[in-house]
Enzyme design. Structure first.
Site, PDB file in Angstrom:
ATOM      1  N   ALA A 114       0.799  -1.225   0.000  1.00  0.00           N
ATOM      2  CA  ALA A 114       0.000   0.000   0.000  1.00  0.00           C
ATOM      3  C   ALA A 114       0.828   1.270   0.000  1.00  0.00           C
ATOM      4  CB  ALA A 114      -0.916  -0.004   1.224  1.00  0.00           C
ATOM      5  N   ASN A 180       1.856  -4.208   7.299  1.00  0.00           N
ATOM      6  CA  ASN A 180       2.770  -4.633   6.240  1.00  0.00           C
ATOM      7  C   ASN A 180       3.497  -3.447   5.614  1.00  0.00           C
ATOM      8  OD1 ASN A 180       2.699  -7.516   6.033  1.00  0.00           O
ATOM      9  ND2 ASN A 180       0.599  -7.354   5.300  1.00  0.00           N
ATOM     10  N   HIS A 210      -0.715   6.946   4.527  1.00  0.00           N
ATOM     11  CA  HIS A 210       0.618   6.465   4.891  1.00  0.00           C
ATOM     12  C   HIS A 210       1.626   7.581   4.651  1.00  0.00           C
ATOM     13  CE1 HIS A 210      -1.136   2.447   4.931  1.00  0.00           C
ATOM     14  NE2 HIS A 210      -1.635   2.705   3.739  1.00  0.00           N
TER      15      HIS A 210
END
Length: 257
Positions: A114, A180, A210
């Site tokens: 991601a 992850n 993120h």
């Protein structure tokens, strides 16, 4: 290529649907023995049951699947593309995968998942890097089923709240279904123990955000991505599923960036 996919979750289903558009054949779906679908000839419950001719295995099922099935697949000589970078935070798992890959002459390819910017981070690590910090923000629903529920009332928070702060190794081991990205950032940069992580539940956002900050001999680096979750699972990033196919495409092309 003839492809086997591990898992039946949201990421696995996306990848399975898209394989034909990328010129590949779904040859098998590898699941736990008790979840084998007798109505589907492609559903298998062990590595030994994979059909002849499978050329690549795509792990879309999480840490436990990579740790449990990965060594046998690699030892058999089959490459794996995985979104489960966090599994490598367990040194014993990492060592088993390494030994199996060497034994079988195969490779474990970690999809970017991601996050983006890992190519820049990896290049900067040569410099070397002095510090790397990852901050992950998700809506409260994105943290359901995780340790965040132990410290926050996810259904009633009204402002952003941090529920984890520590190393990438600690984050990946404590949040196997959510961290992850932290693991991928760690592997591209300064490692699991030196990458700092903060995880936040934020009721004011509707996407997964993120952020990566790094400093080193190269200068400074800031990266931010606001990602959409897959409709079937608020914990799974659409970009993570896309990154599996992107890595597969990359491995099949004669010229790559």
């Amino acid at each position: 290529m003839k492809i086997a996919v591990i898992g039946t979750g949201a990421i696995a289903q996306f990848v399975q649907r898209m394989l034909p558009e990328h010129g590949h054949e779904l040859a098998a779906i590898l699941v736990r023995p008790h979840r084998v679908d007798p109505k589907s000839p492609k559903s298998v419950g062990s590595v030994d049951d994979l059909p002849a001719g499978v050329e690549m295995v795509l792990d879309c099922a999480g840490h436990e699947a990579l740790a449990g099935l990965g060594p046998d697949i690699l030892a058999r000589g089959l490459d794996i593309i995985s979104v489960s970078a966090g599994a490598l935070a367990d040194q014993q798992v990492s060592d088993r995968l390494d030994r199996a890959a060497r034994k079988g002459g195969a490779r474990l390819h970690l999809a970017s998942g991601a996050i983006g910017g890992l190519d820049c981070l990896s290049a900067a690590a040569v410099g070397p890097l002095k510090s790397v910090t990852y901050v992950g923000r998700k809506p409260p629903a994105g943290w359901k089923g995780s340790l965040a529920e132990h410290s926050l009332d996810l259904g009633n928070i009204t402002a952003a709240e941090t529920h984890f702060q520590g190393s990438a190794r600690e984050a990946a081991l404590a949040y196997p279904k959510n961290a992850n990205v932290a693991a991928a950032v760690a592997l591209a940069g300064v490692g699991f123990d030196n990458t700092q992580v903060r995880l936040i539940a934020d009721p004011t956002i509707h996407k997964n955000i993120h952020e990566v900050e790094a400093e080193g001999d190269f200068g400074t680096f800031q990266f931010r991505i606001s990602g959409t979750a897959l409709p079937d699972n608020p914990r799974s990033s659409a970009l993570a599923a896309m990154s599996v196919l992107s890595k597969l495409d990359q491995l099949c092309k004669p010229i790559v960036l």
